[in-house]
Design a protein around this motif. Structure first.
Motif, PDB file in Angstrom:
ATOM      1  N   ALA A  15       3.167  42.805  12.704  1.00 51.68           N
ATOM      2  CA  ALA A  15       1.692  42.534  12.641  1.00 51.68           C
ATOM      3  C   ALA A  15       1.673  41.491  11.196  1.00 51.68           C
ATOM      4  O   ALA A  15       0.991  40.692  11.359  1.00 51.68           O
ATOM      5  CB  ALA A  15       0.867  43.503  12.567  1.00 51.68           C
ATOM      6  N   GLU A  19       0.275  37.642  11.640  1.00 50.21           N
ATOM      7  CA  GLU A  19      -1.064  37.270  10.989  1.00 50.21           C
ATOM      8  C   GLU A  19      -0.898  36.223  10.063  1.00 50.21           C
ATOM      9  O   GLU A  19      -1.468  35.104  10.052  1.00 50.21           O
ATOM     10  CB  GLU A  19      -1.600  38.533  10.489  1.00 50.21           C
ATOM     11  CG  GLU A  19      -3.024  38.028  10.208  1.00 50.21           C
ATOM     12  CD  GLU A  19      -3.804  39.158   9.296  1.00 50.21           C
ATOM     13  OE1 GLU A  19      -4.738  39.194   8.739  1.00 50.21           O
ATOM     14  OE2 GLU A  19      -3.281  40.429   9.390  1.00 50.21           O
ATOM     15  N   THR A  23      -2.338  32.425  10.742  1.00 50.86           N
ATOM     16  CA  THR A  23      -3.368  32.018   9.953  1.00 50.86           C
ATOM     17  C   THR A  23      -2.920  30.708   9.199  1.00 50.86           C
ATOM     18  O   THR A  23      -3.661  29.806   8.793  1.00 50.86           O
ATOM     19  CB  THR A  23      -3.992  32.872   8.901  1.00 50.86           C
ATOM     20  OG1 THR A  23      -2.782  33.373   8.080  1.00 50.86           O
ATOM     21  CG2 THR A  23      -4.530  34.194   9.577  1.00 50.86           C
ATOM     22  N   HIS A  31     -11.113  35.410  12.634  1.00 51.94           N
ATOM     23  CA  HIS A  31     -10.635  36.494  12.351  1.00 51.94           C
ATOM     24  C   HIS A  31     -10.578  37.592  13.640  1.00 51.94           C
ATOM     25  O   HIS A  31      -9.493  38.240  13.809  1.00 51.94           O
ATOM     26  CB  HIS A  31     -11.260  37.417  11.141  1.00 51.94           C
ATOM     27  CG  HIS A  31     -11.114  36.623   9.951  1.00 51.94           C
ATOM     28  ND1 HIS A  31      -9.744  36.212   9.347  1.00 51.94           N
ATOM     29  CD2 HIS A  31     -12.027  35.800   9.072  1.00 51.94           C
ATOM     30  CE1 HIS A  31     -10.154  35.553   8.230  1.00 51.94           C
ATOM     31  NE2 HIS A  31     -11.228  35.208   8.101  1.00 51.94           N
ATOM     32  N   ASP A  32     -11.602  37.731  14.392  1.00 54.62           N
ATOM     33  CA  ASP A  32     -11.649  38.890  15.627  1.00 54.62           C
ATOM     34  C   ASP A  32     -10.700  38.228  16.580  1.00 54.62           C
ATOM     35  O   ASP A  32      -9.899  38.955  16.986  1.00 54.62           O
ATOM     36  CB  ASP A  32     -12.804  39.082  16.053  1.00 54.62           C
ATOM     37  CG  ASP A  32     -13.575  37.665  16.630  1.00 54.62           C
ATOM     38  OD1 ASP A  32     -13.253  36.234  15.921  1.00 54.62           O
ATOM     39  OD2 ASP A  32     -14.297  37.709  17.487  1.00 54.62           O
ATOM     40  N   CYS A  34      -7.954  36.398  15.784  1.00 54.52           N
ATOM     41  CA  CYS A  34      -6.432  36.571  15.297  1.00 54.52           C
ATOM     42  C   CYS A  34      -6.241  37.932  15.296  1.00 54.52           C
ATOM     43  O   CYS A  34      -4.992  38.187  15.701  1.00 54.52           O
ATOM     44  CB  CYS A  34      -6.590  36.067  13.720  1.00 54.52           C
ATOM     45  SG  CYS A  34      -5.022  36.098  12.986  1.00 54.52           S
ATOM     46  N   ALA A  35      -7.031  38.949  15.149  1.00 55.10           N
ATOM     47  CA  ALA A  35      -6.691  40.243  15.357  1.00 55.10           C
ATOM     48  C   ALA A  35      -6.146  40.792  16.672  1.00 55.10           C
ATOM     49  O   ALA A  35      -5.283  41.409  16.976  1.00 55.10           O
ATOM     50  CB  ALA A  35      -7.741  41.149  14.953  1.00 55.10           C
ATOM     51  N   GLU A  36      -6.969  40.051  17.672  1.00 53.34           N
ATOM     52  CA  GLU A  36      -6.573  40.528  19.103  1.00 53.34           C
ATOM     53  C   GLU A  36      -5.191  39.633  19.442  1.00 53.34           C
ATOM     54  O   GLU A  36      -4.616  40.569  20.185  1.00 53.34           O
ATOM     55  CB  GLU A  36      -7.684  39.719  19.953  1.00 53.34           C
ATOM     56  CG  GLU A  36      -7.446  40.197  21.449  1.00 53.34           C
ATOM     57  CD  GLU A  36      -8.836  39.609  22.316  1.00 53.34           C
ATOM     58  OE1 GLU A  36      -8.549  39.121  23.559  1.00 53.34           O
ATOM     59  OE2 GLU A  36      -9.892  39.206  21.614  1.00 53.34           O
ATOM     60  N   VAL A  38      -2.812  39.239  17.246  1.00 61.75           N
ATOM     61  CA  VAL A  38      -1.709  40.128  16.498  1.00 61.75           C
ATOM     62  C   VAL A  38      -1.556  41.432  17.557  1.00 61.75           C
ATOM     63  O   VAL A  38      -0.327  41.914  17.692  1.00 61.75           O
ATOM     64  CB  VAL A  38      -2.126  40.363  15.104  1.00 61.75           C
ATOM     65  CG1 VAL A  38      -1.322  41.161  14.318  1.00 61.75           C
ATOM     66  CG2 VAL A  38      -2.228  38.979  14.287  1.00 61.75           C
ATOM     67  N   ALA A  39      -2.611  41.798  17.929  1.00 56.59           N
ATOM     68  CA  ALA A  39      -2.463  42.954  18.809  1.00 56.59           C
ATOM     69  C   ALA A  39      -1.596  42.886  19.996  1.00 56.59           C
ATOM     70  O   ALA A  39      -0.867  43.655  20.474  1.00 56.59           O
ATOM     71  CB  ALA A  39      -3.673  43.826  19.046  1.00 56.59           C
TER      72      ALA A  39
END
Length: 116
Positions: A15, A19, A23, A31-32, A34-36, A38-39
């Motif tokens: 992770a 990330e 980025t 950011h939301d 990117c988090a999705e 990465v998950a």
């Protein structure tokens, strides 16, 4: 499909680098999103076969260690930008999973990561 040792769980190793890479490559990716992404990358790397998983863990741990030292983020970006045998395959894996997910899920995304 979790590994036996929590220290070798790929999600905690992959992770931070994923990330960083996303980025850096797509600075305007929200950011939301990117988090999705990465998950998604974490889930996909957890499912690789055992021999490939071993190599992935070794290389991912190397990048994770690089990220923890002072100046490590810049060093990791530098290494990821070079065609270093074996070490260069890991950023390619992360990018291919991330980019495929982004442009499949949000096809109107600009090359900078910004949504249209």
């Amino acid at each position: 499909m979790a590994s036996a040792s929590p220290l070798l769980r790929l999600d905690s190793i992959v992770a931070p680098f994923a990330e960083l890479l996303l980025t850096s490559d797509l600075p305007q990716l929200p950011h939301d999103r990117c988090a999705e992404v990465v998950a998604f990358i974490e889930r996909r790397t957890e499912g690789v076969p055992s021999f490939t998983r071993f190599g992935l863990i070794v290389i991912a741990v190397f990048y994770r260690i690089v990220l923890t030292v002072p100046g490590g983020r810049a060093t990791a970006r530098f290494i990821a930008s070079k065609p270093v045998p074996m070490l260069g395959e890991y950023p390619r894996l992360i990018r291919s999973l991330g980019y495929a997910y982004i442009w499949e899920r949000w096809p109107d995304t600009l090359p900078t990561g910004a949504p249209c």
